[in-house]
Design an enzyme around this catalytic site. Structure first.
Site, PDB file in Angstrom:
ATOM      1  N   SER A  73       0.848  -1.185   0.000  1.00  0.00           N
ATOM      2  CA  SER A  73       0.000   0.000   0.000  1.00  0.00           C
ATOM      3  C   SER A  73       0.888   1.241   0.000  1.00  0.00           C
ATOM      4  O   SER A  73       1.596   1.501   0.972  1.00  0.00           O
ATOM      5  CB  SER A  73      -0.899   0.018   1.232  1.00  0.00           C
ATOM      6  N   ASP A 179     -22.820  -0.068  -3.457  1.00  0.00           N
ATOM      7  CA  ASP A 179     -21.459   0.464  -3.577  1.00  0.00           C
ATOM      8  C   ASP A 179     -20.629  -0.308  -4.594  1.00  0.00           C
ATOM      9  O   ASP A 179     -19.952   0.265  -5.448  1.00  0.00           O
ATOM     10  CB  ASP A 179     -20.760   0.441  -2.219  1.00  0.00           C
TER      11      ASP A 179
HETATM   12  P1  NG1 Z   1     -22.481   4.898   3.528  1.00  0.00           P
HETATM   13  O1  NG1 Z   1     -22.797   5.638   4.765  1.00  0.00           O
HETATM   14  O2  NG1 Z   1     -22.299   5.809   2.340  1.00  0.00           O
HETATM   15  O3  NG1 Z   1     -21.399   3.885   3.699  1.00  0.00           O
HETATM   16  C1  NG1 Z   1     -24.524   3.224   4.004  1.00  0.00           C
HETATM   17  C2  NG1 Z   1     -24.664   1.828   3.407  1.00  0.00           C
HETATM   18  C3  NG1 Z   1     -25.461   1.880   2.092  1.00  0.00           C
HETATM   19  C4  NG1 Z   1     -26.806   2.557   2.326  1.00  0.00           C
HETATM   20  C5  NG1 Z   1     -26.569   3.928   2.985  1.00  0.00           C
HETATM   21  C6  NG1 Z   1     -27.847   4.626   3.321  1.00  0.00           C
HETATM   22  C7  NG1 Z   1     -22.775   0.330   3.777  1.00  0.00           C
HETATM   23  C8  NG1 Z   1     -21.392  -0.038   3.359  1.00  0.00           C
HETATM   24  N1  NG1 Z   1     -23.324   1.324   3.090  1.00  0.00           N
HETATM   25  O4  NG1 Z   1     -23.794   4.029   3.112  1.00  0.00           O
HETATM   26  O5  NG1 Z   1     -25.639   0.567   1.590  1.00  0.00           O
HETATM   27  O6  NG1 Z   1     -27.670   1.760   3.097  1.00  0.00           O
HETATM   28  O7  NG1 Z   1     -25.810   3.791   4.193  1.00  0.00           O
HETATM   29  O8  NG1 Z   1     -28.562   4.897   2.158  1.00  0.00           O
HETATM   30  O9  NG1 Z   1     -23.363  -0.275   4.682  1.00  0.00           O
END
Ligand code: NG1
Length: 393
Positions: A73, A179
Site C-alpha cells: 500500500s 457500492d
Molecule cells: P455509507 O454511509 O455511504 O457507507 C450506508 C450503506 C449503504 C446505504 C446507505 C444509506 C454500507 C457499506 N453502506 O452508506 O448501503 O444503506 O448507508 O442509504 O453499509
C-alpha cells in the site's frame, strides 16, 4: 486513463519499478461513489441513484509464477502477502486493508475461477470513512486485477455480486449491493439508476457542462452510525410487519405506494410510521429524479434532493447539526440546484449539484458558514460522474 491523472499513474509505475525491479504488466482502477438520491432505500429492496466519482483506487501489478499475492500500500507504506492456497483474514491494525483483496481472491476462487499470484502496488485518493465507498473500490479493483492476471473475465454484475459476497462473508460487514455495483458499472457523465431488488440498472446522462457534483465532508467522526443504522433497519422491519396486516402481498417497504401508505399510516406507531414514510416517499423521489434527469430538468432534480434531505432529517432522523449546517449553507446560495446529506448519516458528507459559475462562491462560503455554525472545518471535493472500474494497462 482519463480519470486517473497522468501524474498519479507515472508515480505508481515508478514506485512499482523501485519495489519489484521491472515495469508493471497490468494496471486497474475502480472508483468510489456518491449517492445522489435514494437513501436508506437499499435494504428495503428499493431504488438508488448513485454516481461514480473521480476518486479511485489504482493498482499496478505483474503476474508471478507462484501462488503468492504480494501487496504494497503506497498510502500506508505497508506490505501484506498471502498465498492463494490458504487465504486468511488478518487482524493487525496496519494490515487490515489487505482483507479486501484477500476477500476478493477468496470469493473469486470460491466461484471456481483459477487465479494466479501477483505482485502489486496500490494507491488511492478516496477519503476513507467519509461514506464514499473506498472499501468497495478496493474490492472491485482487486477483483478486476486478479481476473486480468489470470486472463479471466466475468460479467460486470456478477463481479459486483462477488464483491458484495466478499465483504459480507469474508470481511464480515453486512453491506448492500449499491457500492460495489456502482464501482463496477458507473458510467462517465451518468448517474446509475439501480433497482436493488431486481438489479435492473440504467445509466442516465448528467449534463456534461454547466453543472458539477460537489461533495462536502463534515469531517465529523460517524460514531453513532453503526448502532443507528441497525436500529433503522429494525424499525423498517417493524413498519413492514404492521403494513402487511393491511397489504398482505408486500415483501418490503418498496412494495408500498404513498397512496396505500396514506390510507393505513394512522394504524402505525409514530416511529415506524415516520421511517416508512421516508422510505416510501424516497423511492418515489428516485423514480421522479430519473424522469427529471432524462428530461434534462436539473431544477426539479435539485428540488427532489432537497426534499430527500428534509425527509432524512425529520422522518428518518439520521441527519445531524453538521450535515444540516452544510446543507443549509448550500441552500442559501444562488446556483445551487439541490443539496442533501448522503450516505448513512450522523456525519459523513453532503452532496450538492452546483452551477459551474457558482462554484467559487460555494467553495468559499459553505466552509465559512459551516465553521461559524459548528466550529469544524469542511473539506470540499468537486467531481463529475466517472467511469466504473477499468483496466488501464
Ligand atoms: P455509507 O454511509 O455511504 O457507507 C450506508 C450503506 C449503504 C446505504 C446507505 C444509506 C454500507 C457499506 N453502506 O452508506 O448501503 O444503506 O448507508 O442509504 O453499509
Amino acid at each position: 486513463m482519463q480519470q486517473a491523472s497522468a501524474n498519479r499513474v507515472e508515480r505508481l509505475v515508478q514506485q512499482f519499478e523501485e519495489l519489484y525491479g521491472a515495469a508493471p504488466e497490468l494496471m486497474v482502477r475502480a472508483p468510489g461513489r456518491v449517492n445522489l438520491i435514494g437513501e436508506h432505500t437499499d435494504y428495503n429492496d428499493g431504488y438508488v441513484f448513485p454516481a461514480a466519482i473521480e476518486r479511485d483506487i489504482l493498482i499496478a501489478a505483474s503476474v508471478r509464477r507462484d501462488r503468492q499475492v504480494r501487496l504494497f500500500s503506497s498510502d500506508m507504506g505497508v506490505s501484506s502477502t498471502f498465498t492463494l492456497d490458504a487465504i486468511e483474514k488478518v487482524s493487525a491494525e496496519g494490515e487490515r486493508w489487505s482483507n479486501y483483496p484477500r476477500a476478493m481472491a477468496w470469493a473469486l476462487q470460491n466461484r471456481g475461477l483459477p487465479l494466479r499470484g501477483v505482485q502489486a502496488v496500490l494507491q488511492g485518493n478516496i477519503p476513507p470513512g467519509a461514506g464514499l465507498s473506498s472499501s468497495a473500490a478496493l474490492l472491485v479493483a482487486s477483483g478486476l486485477l486478479l481476473l486480468s492476471a489470470a486472463h479471466q473475465t466475468l460479467d460486470p454484475v456478477e463481479l459486483a455480486l462477488l464483491a458484495q459476497q466478499a465483504e459480507r462473508e469474508f470481511v464480515g460487514v453486512n453491506v448492500g449491493i449499491m457500492d460495489q455495483f456502482i464501482s463496477v458499472l458507473g458510467k462517465k457523465d451518468h448517474a446509475l439508476f439501480i433497482d436493488t431488488r431486481t438489479l435492473h440498472y440504467e445509466p442516465v446522462p448528467l449534463p456534461t457542462s454547466g453543472v458539477v457534483i460537489v461533495i462536502a465532508n463534515t469531517n465529523k467522526p460517524r460514531g453513532l452510525v453503526d448502532s443507528a443504522y441497525n436500529q433503522r433497519r429494525a424499525e423498517c422491519e417493524e413498519a413492514l410487519a404492521y403494513l402487511k396486516r393491511f397489504l398482505p402481498s408486500i415483501r418490503a417497504l418498496r412494495d408500498v405506494t404513498s397512496e396505500e401508505f396514506t390510507r393505513w399510516e394512522a394504524s402505525l406507531p409514530e416511529v415506524p410510521r415516520k421511517r416508512a414514510r421516508h422510505v416510501i416517499t424516497e423511492n418515489e423521489r428516485v423514480l421522479q429524479s430519473v424522469e427529471a434527469l432524462k428530461k434534462g430538468d436539473i431544477t426539479l432534480f435539485g428540488h427532489l434532493m432537497n426534499a430527500s434531505h428534509n425527509s432524512l432529517r425529520d422522518d428518518y432522523e439520521v441527519s445531524c447539526t453538521e450535515l444540516d449546517a452544510l446543507v443549509e449553507a448550500a441552500w442559501a446560495l444562488p446556483g445551487v440546484y439541490g443539496s442533501r446529506m448522503t450516505g448513512a448519516g450522523f456525519g459523513g458528507c453532503a452532496v450538492s449539484l452546483v452551477a459551474e459559475e457558482a462554484l467559487e462562491r460555494f467553495c468559499q462560503e459553505v466552509p465559512q458558514r459551516y465553521r461559524e455554525a459548528t466550529g469544524r472545518e469542511a473539506t470540499i471535493l468537486i467531481t463529475r460522474a466517472a467511469q466504473g472500474a477499468e483496466r488501464l494497462l
